[in-house]
Design an enzyme around this catalytic site. Structure first.
Site, PDB file in Angstrom:
ATOM      1  N   GLY A 150     -23.875   3.756   4.970  1.00  0.00           N
ATOM      2  CA  GLY A 150     -23.019   4.316   3.915  1.00  0.00           C
ATOM      3  C   GLY A 150     -23.461   3.795   2.564  1.00  0.00           C
ATOM      4  N   LYS A 167       0.870  -1.175   0.000  1.00  0.00           N
ATOM      5  CA  LYS A 167       0.000   0.000   0.000  1.00  0.00           C
ATOM      6  C   LYS A 167       0.907   1.226   0.000  1.00  0.00           C
ATOM      7  CE  LYS A 167      -4.501   1.028   0.641  1.00  0.00           C
ATOM      8  NZ  LYS A 167      -5.688   0.353   0.118  1.00  0.00           N
ATOM      9  N   GLY A 197     -22.585   4.766  -0.586  1.00  0.00           N
ATOM     10  CA  GLY A 197     -21.720   5.380  -1.593  1.00  0.00           C
ATOM     11  C   GLY A 197     -21.609   4.431  -2.774  1.00  0.00           C
ATOM     12  N   VAL A 225     -20.121   1.535  -3.197  1.00  0.00           N
ATOM     13  CA  VAL A 225     -20.385   0.116  -2.926  1.00  0.00           C
ATOM     14  C   VAL A 225     -21.784  -0.066  -2.317  1.00  0.00           C
ATOM     15  CG1 VAL A 225     -19.638  -1.947  -1.669  1.00  0.00           C
ATOM     16  CG2 VAL A 225     -17.933  -0.353  -2.553  1.00  0.00           C
TER      17      VAL A 225
HETATM   18  P1  NAD Z   1     -17.696   5.974  -0.886  1.00  0.00           P
HETATM   19  O1  NAD Z   1     -16.878   7.116  -0.408  1.00  0.00           O
HETATM   20  O2  NAD Z   1     -18.226   5.991  -2.279  1.00  0.00           O
HETATM   21  O3  NAD Z   1     -18.950   5.739   0.084  1.00  0.00           O
HETATM   22  C1  NAD Z   1     -18.908   5.907   1.452  1.00  0.00           C
HETATM   23  C2  NAD Z   1     -20.257   6.466   1.872  1.00  0.00           C
HETATM   24  O4  NAD Z   1     -20.293   6.523   3.288  1.00  0.00           O
HETATM   25  C3  NAD Z   1     -20.504   7.877   1.352  1.00  0.00           C
HETATM   26  O5  NAD Z   1     -21.776   7.945   0.729  1.00  0.00           O
HETATM   27  C4  NAD Z   1     -20.431   8.741   2.609  1.00  0.00           C
HETATM   28  O6  NAD Z   1     -21.268   9.876   2.543  1.00  0.00           O
HETATM   29  C5  NAD Z   1     -20.910   7.750   3.644  1.00  0.00           C
HETATM   30  N1  NAD Z   1     -20.542   8.095   5.026  1.00  0.00           N
HETATM   31  C6  NAD Z   1     -19.433   8.726   5.476  1.00  0.00           C
HETATM   32  N2  NAD Z   1     -19.488   8.870   6.809  1.00  0.00           N
HETATM   33  C7  NAD Z   1     -20.640   8.283   7.210  1.00  0.00           C
HETATM   34  C8  NAD Z   1     -21.264   8.109   8.464  1.00  0.00           C
HETATM   35  N3  NAD Z   1     -20.709   8.565   9.588  1.00  0.00           N
HETATM   36  N4  NAD Z   1     -22.457   7.452   8.507  1.00  0.00           N
HETATM   37  C9  NAD Z   1     -23.033   6.997   7.379  1.00  0.00           C
HETATM   38  N5  NAD Z   1     -22.481   7.152   6.150  1.00  0.00           N
HETATM   39  C10 NAD Z   1     -21.318   7.796   6.078  1.00  0.00           C
HETATM   40  O7  NAD Z   1     -16.807   4.666  -0.632  1.00  0.00           O
HETATM   41  P2  NAD Z   1     -17.000   3.234  -1.257  1.00  0.00           P
HETATM   42  O8  NAD Z   1     -16.079   3.073  -2.409  1.00  0.00           O
HETATM   43  O9  NAD Z   1     -18.447   2.944  -1.419  1.00  0.00           O
HETATM   44  O10 NAD Z   1     -16.394   2.318  -0.082  1.00  0.00           O
HETATM   45  C11 NAD Z   1     -17.138   2.075   1.100  1.00  0.00           C
HETATM   46  C12 NAD Z   1     -16.277   1.305   2.080  1.00  0.00           C
HETATM   47  O11 NAD Z   1     -15.877   0.078   1.494  1.00  0.00           O
HETATM   48  C13 NAD Z   1     -14.972   2.016   2.468  1.00  0.00           C
HETATM   49  O12 NAD Z   1     -14.673   1.697   3.799  1.00  0.00           O
HETATM   50  C14 NAD Z   1     -13.945   1.392   1.546  1.00  0.00           C
HETATM   51  O13 NAD Z   1     -12.663   1.433   2.111  1.00  0.00           O
HETATM   52  C15 NAD Z   1     -14.453  -0.024   1.463  1.00  0.00           C
HETATM   53  N6  NAD Z   1     -14.055  -0.720   0.238  1.00  0.00           N
HETATM   54  C16 NAD Z   1     -14.400  -0.212  -0.975  1.00  0.00           C
HETATM   55  C17 NAD Z   1     -14.024  -0.894  -2.142  1.00  0.00           C
HETATM   56  C18 NAD Z   1     -14.409  -0.394  -3.505  1.00  0.00           C
HETATM   57  O14 NAD Z   1     -14.282  -1.157  -4.488  1.00  0.00           O
HETATM   58  N7  NAD Z   1     -14.906   0.827  -3.644  1.00  0.00           N
HETATM   59  C19 NAD Z   1     -13.284  -2.093  -2.040  1.00  0.00           C
HETATM   60  C20 NAD Z   1     -12.977  -2.591  -0.776  1.00  0.00           C
HETATM   61  C21 NAD Z   1     -13.366  -1.890   0.358  1.00  0.00           C
END
Ligand code: NAD
Length: 367
Positions: A193, A93, A195, A197
């Protein structure tokens, strides 16, 4: 050329090698470039299975120790994620210290690409928090050791839908373990959350007839989930105490701490967020004690990594989805091992991941 006088490091307490010995990292590279302002750390945890792959995070860390700890913790996580997913990848990383909104430039990202190029393929980078596809295009101008490029550049594009699919199959395997059937029809599932995913996950579970509850700090996302999927909106921390079947943390890490676990009123926790357990051992055990089945985060959120790995070996979406589907069987196997060894599921996942690394290390011991 400007010259600078040498100033010795003042901190006599510096004990880096002792710290790295405990985390068992192979190599840590500190990258500095005064011209572009680049300050980055690349941590290569383990390359027994293959080159270390892991995204580059750009963040305004309050101290350098915080940045170093983050990159050490995240790179170790990548080793286990690749190993448990059966990928021929190691764990690594990178973090760039700085404000992603203010401190980023083409020169900074390209200089960073040069440092990656110097590692000769031992480290492959990708997007992470604070970095974008555009940044990866700049890195790619200096090195081929980049994954997660847009589809127009031969990459796999946004890995989030594949991550969501992996979480979905991991959730179904958890339902199979807890209820004897993997159907999510009629189940009450809270997604924290929504977002990239989380929203895809809401789509998948809704199509299967589950009842979705959602929380987010983004009001537009909540309105969309409510209008599109009939999801019930939940305010902030209320999500922990909901009377539901499954809780899916898909926002932040470390949400599974003592008060939140004690508040939970569900049978299963299965979500996408990285490092959900605030303390791996303590909170993995607490979930066990409370009779809540926990699907290890680094296993069920590996779809994105599987998609990115597919890019490294020649991108094929169908293969990536098929490999992601294997998360279902691996999840069930982990629950079995956890029961047999009387350990919590996260521990069982680490044991199996480490076993694969040790087994392959012994394969490689003969020339
Ligand atoms: P993202 O930033 O698109 O979505 C995160 C969402 O969480 C956002 O909509 C944000 O507004 C919301 N959020 C932030 N603080 C919050 C709170 N206190 N309460 C409720 N919601 C809150 O991120 P993502 O890509 O969807 O990833 C989500 C999680 O999954 C992260 O922890 C990321 O590390 C993990 N992850 C993502 C991937 C990927 O392919 N995108 C892969 C592995 C792990």
């Amino acid at each position: 050329m400007s010259t600078t006088s040498f100033v010795s490091i003042q901190n006599t307490e510096l004990n880096l090698f002792a710290d790295i010995k405990t985390t068992n990292h192979e190599q840590i590279v500190f990258c500095n470039d005064n011209a572009s302002g680049l300050k980055a750390i690349i941590a290569i945890h383990n390359t027994v299975l293959g080159p270390g792959l892991g995204g580059t995070r750009m963040w305004s860390y309050s101290t350098e120790a915080e940045a170093l700890n983050d990159v050490l913790r995240l790179s170790r996580g990548m080793t286990y994620k690749a190993a448990i997913s059966g990928l021929n990848l190691g764990g690594a990383k990178a973090v760039i210290i700085g404000d992603a909104k203010k401190d980023k430039s083409e020169a900074l990202m390209r200089k960073f690409g040069k440092f990656i190029e110097n590692l000769n393929g031992k480290y492959i980078t990708a997007e992470d928090v604070g970095t974008t596809t555009k940044d990866m295009e700049y890195v790619n101008m200096q090195t081929d050791h980049v994954a997660g490029l847009p589809e127009s550049m031969g990459g796999g594009g946004d890995p989030s839908p594949v991550t969501a699919y992996g979480v979905y199959v991991g959730m179904k395997a958890s339902a199979k373990e807890a209820y004897g059937s993997d159907s999510l029809k009629g189940k009450k599932i809270a997604v924290q959350g929504i977002g990239k995913v989380g929203m895809h996950l809401v789509d998948l579970i809704s199509k299967e007839g589950a009842q979705a509850f959602v929380s987010d700090i983004n009001k537009n996302s909540l309105a969309h989930a409510s209008a599109e999927y009939g999801a019930t909106v939940v305010e902030g921390d209320d999500i922990y105490g909901l009377d539901i079947d499954i809780f899916a943390p898909c926002a932040l890490g470390a949400v599974l701490n003592t008060p939140n676990i004690n508040a939970l009123n569900c049978d299963i926790v299965a979500g996408a967020a990285n490092n959900q357990l605030a303390n791996e051992d303590e909170h993995g055990m607490l979930l066990n004690e409370r009779g809540i089945l926990y699907a290890p985060d680094f296993l069920i959120n590996a779809g994105g990594l599987i998609n990115v790995y597919s890019e490294v070996i020649g991108y094929n979406k169908e293969n990536a989805m098929r490999d992601t589907e294997k998360i279902y069987d691996t999840t069930l196997n982990i629950f079995k091992v956890a029961k047999e060894q009387n350990i919590h599921a996260q521990q069982a996942a680490i044991v199996l991941a480490q076993k694969r690394i040790d087994d392959i290390l012994s394969v490689q011991s003969t020339y």
